[in-house]
Design a protein around this motif. Structure first.
Motif: not given
Length: 178
Positions: A103, A105, A128-131, A133, A136-138
């Motif tokens: 993932s 972060e 993807d796009r990560l911001r 937050r 905050d894990e994608q």
């Protein structure tokens, strides 16, 4: 009495000095071996840095052993400046692996935004796009590899206008078979 006490103290000091002389190199050697083992243990199974921006790699076996929350066992970390990007090529260690795992972060004080993509043999398999937050894990999801894939490339590009450095972390980075 004073002479025997002085002699005993001298004897004890000499024995203590002898122990230090004998065991100090052993402690230094042991410490060096522990450091070497920690640094040489591959923190990202399945992926070997091949080209481009080299991430800082961390292996945190203590987290796994003690069940520490929020402390991933394997990480790759890049610093991405405002307006910048990173590109890293990895060789796949095992041709049988079918998926890239982990993932992402993003950390930073100026609300950075990063567009990222993972390619295998030039074919996009995740992105993807990560911001920044609260959550905050994608997760990489179905970052599938095909038979014959031998390398993957990770690219991340800042798309915000902030000037701060962003820290991009790939937690539990690696590959696996299903």
């Amino acid at each position: 009495m004073d002479v025997s006490v002085g002699k005993a103290v001298r004897t004890n000091l000499l024995q203590a000095l002898a122990v230090c002389i004998v065991f100090a190199p052993c402690l230094v050697l042991w410490g060096g071996l522990v450091y070497w083992h920690d640094e040489s243990t591959d923190p990202t199974p399945g992926l070997t840095h091949q080209s481009g921006d080299r991430p800082r790699e961390h292996n945190r076996p203590i987290c796994v052993q003690q069940g520490v929350a929020n402390c991933p066992p394997r990480q790759m970390v890049w610093t991405v400046p405002g307006g910048g990007s990173v590109t890293t090529g990895f060789a796949l260690d095992d041709a049988e692996d079918t998926r890239v795992t982990g993932s992402l972060e993003l950390r930073g004080g100026c609300s950075p935004v990063v567009d990222w993509v993972i390619t295998a043999q030039g074919r996009a398999i995740a992105g993807d796009r990560l911001r920044v937050r609260l959550v905050d894990e994608q997760f990489l999801g179905e970052a599938r590899l095909l038979p014959g894939d031998r390398e993957v490339t990770f690219t991340a590009r800042r798309t915000d206008s902030g000037s701060c450095e962003a820290v991009l972390v790939w937690n539990a980075a690696g590959t696996t078979t299903d």
